[in-house]
Design an enzyme around this catalytic site. Sequence first.
Site, mmCIF file in Angstrom:
data_model
loop_
_atom_site.group_PDB
_atom_site.id
_atom_site.type_symbol
_atom_site.label_atom_id
_atom_site.label_comp_id
_atom_site.label_asym_id
_atom_site.label_seq_id
_atom_site.Cartn_x
_atom_site.Cartn_y
_atom_site.Cartn_z
ATOM 1 N N HIS A 1 27.221 45.295 40.961
ATOM 2 C CA HIS A 1 25.941 44.544 41.711
ATOM 3 C C HIS A 1 25.472 43.478 41.184
ATOM 4 C CE1 HIS A 1 24.873 48.244 44.271
ATOM 5 N NE2 HIS A 1 24.026 49.138 42.862
ATOM 6 N N LEU B 1 24.680 24.912 56.501
ATOM 7 C CA LEU B 1 24.541 26.631 56.414
ATOM 8 C C LEU B 1 23.324 27.280 56.259
ATOM 9 C CD1 LEU B 1 27.760 28.890 55.349
ATOM 10 C CD2 LEU B 1 25.728 29.084 54.592
ATOM 11 N N ASP C 1 29.402 46.012 50.740
ATOM 12 C CA ASP C 1 30.049 47.515 50.074
ATOM 13 C C ASP C 1 31.245 47.309 49.218
ATOM 14 O OD1 ASP C 1 30.125 50.058 50.444
ATOM 15 O OD2 ASP C 1 30.510 50.702 51.774
#
Length: 255
Positions: free
Chosen positions: A52, A146, A35
């Site tokens: 972004h 991962l 956020d």
Amino acid sequence: MLNKLTNLTKTKKVTTENFELDLSRVPSHIAVIMDGNGRWARKRGLPRIAGHREGMKVVRKVVKRANELGVKALTMYAFSTENWKRPKPEVEFIMKLPEQFLMAYLPELIEENVRVRIMGEKEGIPSYTLKAVNEAMDRTKDNDGLILNFALNYGSRYEITSGVRQLAKEIEQGKIKSDDVTEEVIGSYMMSKEVGDPELLIRTSGEMRLSNFMLWQLAYTELWFTDVYWPDFSASDLDKAIYDFQNRGRRFGGV
Ligand code: V07
């Protein structure tokens, strides 16, 4: 600076200037609410999309660091079902990020043995976004390092609703008995079934809410919040979150 590392490979501990991580107790699954991209941009007089774009670069840094520390799964909240309410040009820009991210970083992810996954409602995601993501999932499907799990067009109540609807259907069809519905069974109807429940949730930018993110999966998760905006989040912030995680008293059967 907190990100100067020593003895990463020599011992089970990793030392930064201020704290030491125990590599045998790194959370295996970390979920992140990324956020503050818009606020980061506004603070600099830039358009929200600049935030972004910068946030996308941070995803890469965090994946790299998490992988070094032996984290098994990272779930990143990339786009929520509520995010469609944003201005159309902003949504269109955001939906091009997966393609951009993968064009720039997929070779490196493959190199690092990362497996890319998504969870969310595929319906509604633009075809060029899905194409990029499907290609990445395909090209990394045999990797066993991962798991980089992007929540894309994801909302937890939607996830629970569609999981319960599917389960109800199978009960109607006699495939499963209502008495056999356990927590494990319900968990297996969630979109996160591949990665399981996170041990640690990180939310940046000072907000202290779950915002419809992994409501079922976060039942026992340690929650960690920082005021840092996502584009300013660094590898050492991840270290700090893990350090705090390792230094919290884990209570069993408690609160
Ligand atoms: C997005 C950048 C990070 C900050 C939060 C919002 C914007 C990476 C991806 C991505 C998704 C799937 C994939 C590869 C990369 C992404 C969206 C937004 C929608 F396979 N960052 N990022 N996707 N942001």
